[in-house]
Design a protein around this motif. Structure first.
Motif, PDB file in Angstrom:
ATOM      1  N   ALA A   1     -63.301  15.888 -86.241  1.00  0.00           N
ATOM      2  CA  ALA A   1     -62.845  16.840 -85.223  1.00  0.00           C
ATOM      3  C   ALA A   1     -62.610  16.141 -83.890  1.00  0.00           C
ATOM      4  O   ALA A   1     -61.565  16.314 -83.258  1.00  0.00           O
ATOM      5  CB  ALA A   1     -63.882  17.959 -85.058  1.00  0.00           C
ATOM      6  N   ILE A   2     -63.585  15.377 -83.466  1.00  0.00           N
ATOM      7  CA  ILE A   2     -63.472  14.683 -82.166  1.00  0.00           C
ATOM      8  C   ILE A   2     -62.260  13.753 -82.182  1.00  0.00           C
ATOM      9  O   ILE A   2     -61.453  13.747 -81.251  1.00  0.00           O
ATOM     10  CB  ILE A   2     -64.754  13.842 -81.887  1.00  0.00           C
ATOM     11  N   GLU A   3     -62.128  12.967 -83.228  1.00  0.00           N
ATOM     12  CA  GLU A   3     -61.067  11.953 -83.231  1.00  0.00           C
ATOM     13  C   GLU A   3     -59.680  12.585 -83.397  1.00  0.00           C
ATOM     14  O   GLU A   3     -58.696  12.031 -82.917  1.00  0.00           O
ATOM     15  CB  GLU A   3     -61.314  10.902 -84.306  1.00  0.00           C
ATOM     16  N   THR A   4     -59.612  13.736 -84.039  1.00  0.00           N
ATOM     17  CA  THR A   4     -58.337  14.450 -84.097  1.00  0.00           C
ATOM     18  C   THR A   4     -57.895  14.821 -82.685  1.00  0.00           C
ATOM     19  O   THR A   4     -56.737  14.637 -82.299  1.00  0.00           O
ATOM     20  CB  THR A   4     -58.488  15.727 -84.956  1.00  0.00           C
ATOM     21  N   GLU A   5     -58.841  15.297 -81.915  1.00  0.00           N
ATOM     22  CA  GLU A   5     -58.545  15.714 -80.542  1.00  0.00           C
ATOM     23  C   GLU A   5     -58.262  14.501 -79.646  1.00  0.00           C
ATOM     24  O   GLU A   5     -57.379  14.536 -78.790  1.00  0.00           O
ATOM     25  CB  GLU A   5     -59.748  16.521 -80.023  1.00  0.00           C
ATOM     26  N   ILE A   6     -59.001  13.431 -79.854  1.00  0.00           N
ATOM     27  CA  ILE A   6     -58.809  12.230 -79.021  1.00  0.00           C
ATOM     28  C   ILE A   6     -57.470  11.557 -79.349  1.00  0.00           C
ATOM     29  O   ILE A   6     -56.797  11.051 -78.451  1.00  0.00           O
ATOM     30  CB  ILE A   6     -59.988  11.240 -79.195  1.00  0.00           C
ATOM     31  N   ASP A   7     -57.088  11.589 -80.603  1.00  0.00           N
ATOM     32  CA  ASP A   7     -55.769  11.074 -80.992  1.00  0.00           C
ATOM     33  C   ASP A   7     -54.684  11.839 -80.226  1.00  0.00           C
ATOM     34  O   ASP A   7     -53.793  11.243 -79.608  1.00  0.00           O
ATOM     35  CB  ASP A   7     -55.605  11.233 -82.507  1.00  0.00           C
TER      36      ASP A   7
ATOM     37  N   LEU B   1     -62.501  22.484 -80.008  1.00  0.00           N
ATOM     38  CA  LEU B   1     -62.386  23.299 -78.797  1.00  0.00           C
ATOM     39  C   LEU B   1     -63.301  22.746 -77.701  1.00  0.00           C
ATOM     40  O   LEU B   1     -62.887  22.601 -76.543  1.00  0.00           O
ATOM     41  CB  LEU B   1     -62.736  24.756 -79.126  1.00  0.00           C
ATOM     42  N   GLY B   2     -64.531  22.431 -78.074  1.00  0.00           N
ATOM     43  CA  GLY B   2     -65.475  21.866 -77.106  1.00  0.00           C
ATOM     44  C   GLY B   2     -64.932  20.581 -76.499  1.00  0.00           C
ATOM     45  O   GLY B   2     -65.043  20.333 -75.288  1.00  0.00           O
ATOM     46  N   CYS B   3     -64.320  19.774 -77.339  1.00  0.00           N
ATOM     47  CA  CYS B   3     -63.752  18.507 -76.900  1.00  0.00           C
ATOM     48  C   CYS B   3     -62.613  18.734 -75.898  1.00  0.00           C
ATOM     49  O   CYS B   3     -62.527  18.065 -74.862  1.00  0.00           O
ATOM     50  CB  CYS B   3     -63.279  17.751 -78.141  1.00  0.00           C
ATOM     51  N   ARG B   4     -61.779  19.724 -76.192  1.00  0.00           N
ATOM     52  CA  ARG B   4     -60.658  20.029 -75.271  1.00  0.00           C
ATOM     53  C   ARG B   4     -61.164  20.487 -73.919  1.00  0.00           C
ATOM     54  O   ARG B   4     -60.620  20.105 -72.884  1.00  0.00           O
ATOM     55  CB  ARG B   4     -59.794  21.158 -75.858  1.00  0.00           C
ATOM     56  N   VAL B   5     -62.205  21.317 -73.934  1.00  0.00           N
ATOM     57  CA  VAL B   5     -62.779  21.801 -72.671  1.00  0.00           C
ATOM     58  C   VAL B   5     -63.360  20.618 -71.894  1.00  0.00           C
ATOM     59  O   VAL B   5     -63.142  20.480 -70.683  1.00  0.00           O
ATOM     60  CB  VAL B   5     -63.865  22.874 -72.950  1.00  0.00           C
TER      61      VAL B   5
ATOM     62  N   SER C   1     -63.379  16.901 -67.341  1.00  0.00           N
ATOM     63  CA  SER C   1     -63.620  15.526 -66.896  1.00  0.00           C
ATOM     64  C   SER C   1     -62.425  14.935 -66.150  1.00  0.00           C
ATOM     65  O   SER C   1     -62.576  13.962 -65.421  1.00  0.00           O
ATOM     66  CB  SER C   1     -63.957  14.624 -68.089  1.00  0.00           C
ATOM     67  N   GLU C   2     -61.253  15.500 -66.335  1.00  0.00           N
ATOM     68  CA  GLU C   2     -60.105  15.022 -65.549  1.00  0.00           C
ATOM     69  C   GLU C   2     -60.302  15.352 -64.085  1.00  0.00           C
ATOM     70  O   GLU C   2     -59.891  14.595 -63.208  1.00  0.00           O
ATOM     71  CB  GLU C   2     -58.809  15.695 -66.055  1.00  0.00           C
TER      72      GLU C   2
END
Ligand SMILES: [Fe+2]
Ligand SMILES: [Fe+2]
Length: 173
Positions: free
Chosen positions: A100-106, A161-165, A170-171
């Motif tokens: 999940a995390i790496e899908t979002e980071i990609d 979703l958590g990763c996107r938030v 953090s930006e």
């Protein structure tokens, strides 16, 4: 030193935060899994790559005078808890977390590369290299049975979703 654009400052801030968060997720997973659980070796090798990613962005924000996110303590705790919690569910859930995390980071790194174009070759090359390594992590997690985790779609989407938030916050903060 040339002044950094706000956009690039944000990019570096969020990327440093994300790689730091990744090291904390894997630290939480390894604390639960130890060295003998199924997939411990994969997690340990991904963790060492995350440490390299973090070190590179630590150096870049220092060189370029970018303020790190104020949310570092939050990501430290949240990452560790996410890692430990998924590892407690089981090895497949730990892999689902990585998928999940790496899908979002990609997605995130690919968007940054598009935004950057050929404006900053050092940053671009760094992001591209890490993006490719995160894709390898995602594929390794899927190959290790991420999709067999209990309630995989729910887990996968909640973590994404958590990763996107976390990225959005953090930006800016
Ligand atoms: Fe990474
Ligand atoms: Fe990764």
């Amino acid at each position: 030193m040339k002044a950094m654009s706000k956009t690039k400052e944000r990019m570096l801030r969020v990327d440093q935060a994300g790689e730091y968060g990744a090291t904390r997720i894997y630290a939480g997973q390894l604390a639960v899994m130890g060295s003998r659980a199924p997939h411990s070796a994969e997690v340990a090798s991904m963790a060492s790559q995350e440490a390299e990613h973090q070190a590179k962005f630590d150096a870049m924000i220092a060189e370029r005078g970018v303020r790190p996110t104020l949310l570092q303590p939050v990501w430290s705790a949240a990452g560790y808890v996410l890692g430990a919690a998924t590892a407690l569910i089981g090895p497949e859930a730990a892999m689902a977390c990585t998928a999940a995390i790496e899908t979002e980071i990609d997605r995130h790194y690919t968007e940054q590369l598009e935004e950057l174009g050929d404006e900053d070759p050092e940053l671009g090359a760094t992001i591209r290299k890490f993006r490719d390594e995160e894709r390898e992590h995602r594929d390794a997690a899927l190959a290790a049975g991420a999709e067999k985790a209990p309630a995989y779609p729910v887990l996968f989407n909640a973590i994404r979703l958590g990763c996107r938030v976390a990225i959005k916050l953090s930006e800016r903060i």
